[in-house]
Design a protein around this motif. Sequence first.
Motif, PDB file in Angstrom:
ATOM      1  N   VAL A  20       5.498 -78.745 -16.300  1.00 23.50           N
ATOM      2  CA  VAL A  20       4.165 -78.162 -16.486  1.00 23.50           C
ATOM      3  C   VAL A  20       4.160 -76.700 -16.053  1.00 23.50           C
ATOM      4  O   VAL A  20       3.689 -75.818 -16.787  1.00 23.50           O
ATOM      5  CB  VAL A  20       3.107 -78.963 -15.703  1.00 23.50           C
ATOM      6  N   LEU A  21       4.691 -76.415 -14.865  1.00 25.39           N
ATOM      7  CA  LEU A  21       4.644 -75.048 -14.353  1.00 25.39           C
ATOM      8  C   LEU A  21       5.422 -74.082 -15.238  1.00 25.39           C
ATOM      9  O   LEU A  21       5.029 -72.926 -15.407  1.00 25.39           O
ATOM     10  CB  LEU A  21       5.170 -75.006 -12.918  1.00 25.39           C
ATOM     11  N   ARG A  22       6.523 -74.540 -15.795  1.00 28.67           N
ATOM     12  CA  ARG A  22       7.288 -73.649 -16.676  1.00 28.67           C
ATOM     13  C   ARG A  22       6.565 -73.377 -17.988  1.00 28.67           C
ATOM     14  O   ARG A  22       6.897 -72.409 -18.683  1.00 28.67           O
ATOM     15  CB  ARG A  22       8.668 -74.254 -16.940  1.00 28.67           C
ATOM     16  N   ALA A  23       5.597 -74.199 -18.324  1.00 23.90           N
ATOM     17  CA  ALA A  23       4.790 -73.947 -19.522  1.00 23.90           C
ATOM     18  C   ALA A  23       3.648 -72.977 -19.237  1.00 23.90           C
ATOM     19  O   ALA A  23       2.928 -72.596 -20.162  1.00 23.90           O
ATOM     20  CB  ALA A  23       4.231 -75.262 -20.064  1.00 23.90           C
ATOM     21  N   LEU A  24       3.470 -72.578 -17.976  1.00 23.89           N
ATOM     22  CA  LEU A  24       2.354 -71.712 -17.596  1.00 23.89           C
ATOM     23  C   LEU A  24       2.777 -70.289 -17.270  1.00 23.89           C
ATOM     24  O   LEU A  24       1.926 -69.394 -17.204  1.00 23.89           O
ATOM     25  CB  LEU A  24       1.643 -72.294 -16.370  1.00 23.89           C
ATOM     26  N   CYS A  25       4.073 -70.047 -17.052  1.00 19.32           N
ATOM     27  CA  CYS A  25       4.497 -68.729 -16.565  1.00 19.32           C
ATOM     28  C   CYS A  25       5.044 -67.863 -17.693  1.00 19.32           C
ATOM     29  O   CYS A  25       5.552 -68.347 -18.700  1.00 19.32           O
ATOM     30  CB  CYS A  25       5.543 -68.877 -15.464  1.00 19.32           C
ATOM     31  N   ASP A  26       4.927 -66.554 -17.482  1.00 19.55           N
ATOM     32  CA  ASP A  26       5.485 -65.590 -18.437  1.00 19.55           C
ATOM     33  C   ASP A  26       6.986 -65.425 -18.254  1.00 19.55           C
ATOM     34  O   ASP A  26       7.711 -65.152 -19.210  1.00 19.55           O
ATOM     35  CB  ASP A  26       4.817 -64.226 -18.261  1.00 19.55           C
ATOM     36  N   VAL A  27       7.453 -65.565 -17.017  1.00 18.49           N
ATOM     37  CA  VAL A  27       8.869 -65.336 -16.738  1.00 18.49           C
ATOM     38  C   VAL A  27       9.285 -66.160 -15.535  1.00 18.49           C
ATOM     39  O   VAL A  27       8.502 -66.368 -14.605  1.00 18.49           O
ATOM     40  CB  VAL A  27       9.145 -63.829 -16.502  1.00 18.49           C
ATOM     41  N   ILE A  28      10.515 -66.640 -15.570  1.00 16.68           N
ATOM     42  CA  ILE A  28      11.129 -67.335 -14.445  1.00 16.68           C
ATOM     43  C   ILE A  28      12.118 -66.377 -13.801  1.00 16.68           C
ATOM     44  O   ILE A  28      13.043 -65.888 -14.457  1.00 16.68           O
ATOM     45  CB  ILE A  28      11.837 -68.618 -14.906  1.00 16.68           C
TER      46      ILE A  28
END
Length: 246
Positions: free
Chosen positions: A73-81
């Motif tokens: 879920v969190l990786r679907a919310l961020c612009d960049v890792i």
Amino acid sequence: MHLLWKDGAPLPAPVVIGPGADGARQLAELYAPPPDRIHVRAMMNTTVDGAIAGADGISGSLRNPTDSFLFSVLRALCDVILVGARTVREEDYRRPQGREDLLLPSRRPGGASRPALAILTRSGDLPATVEADWPTYLLVPAQHRETIAARGIVPPAQVLVAEDAPEAVAALAGLGMRAIQAEGGPSVLGQLAARGILDELCFSVTHRTVGGPSPRVLDGIGHAQRWELSSLLVGEEATLTRYRRA
């Protein structure tokens, strides 16, 4: 899992969050980054006894369905890792886009369909799993930029100058990336915390102990900061905590 604490306060009754698409949308709303400013979130997996790696020395062995659900879920919310090179060498960072059922319409502040991957590296020593066709940026010291760019790991325009993690955040923000998710390692998170750049600390505390000499979540110069519990979820295999900088 059960949501027990939200927006910095306990709920009058637990809220059940299921493992499917409806539960993912509930988590996406709970963890939604602010759309109008730079927001730096750290996400790490730990054990009950504070380890960030299993007996094999990597965090992958601590994964479980509860932990993987939140990460997706969190990786679907961020612009960049944002991640350090050592973590990339030890873990699998191929195409970390997040849950497919949260990708359209995009929930990222920048509006992209997938997150960029930003890697802090001083040497450019990276595994072959780094894919040039994925939006990938290398954050490198100025004196090494030309040498690393010449290796062709990514297009030269995507090799950016950053002496440390705080400069990396500034460089990514300059490209319009507002939701930045730092996933380690400890030295990267330690630099961000010591400079007061981390807005959130999110943990998946796996219901397991491993002992041994595992490093801490934060590794860096000493500092004193106060954090406030923002949300708390308890799953079968992990407890999910979220702290905001006071």
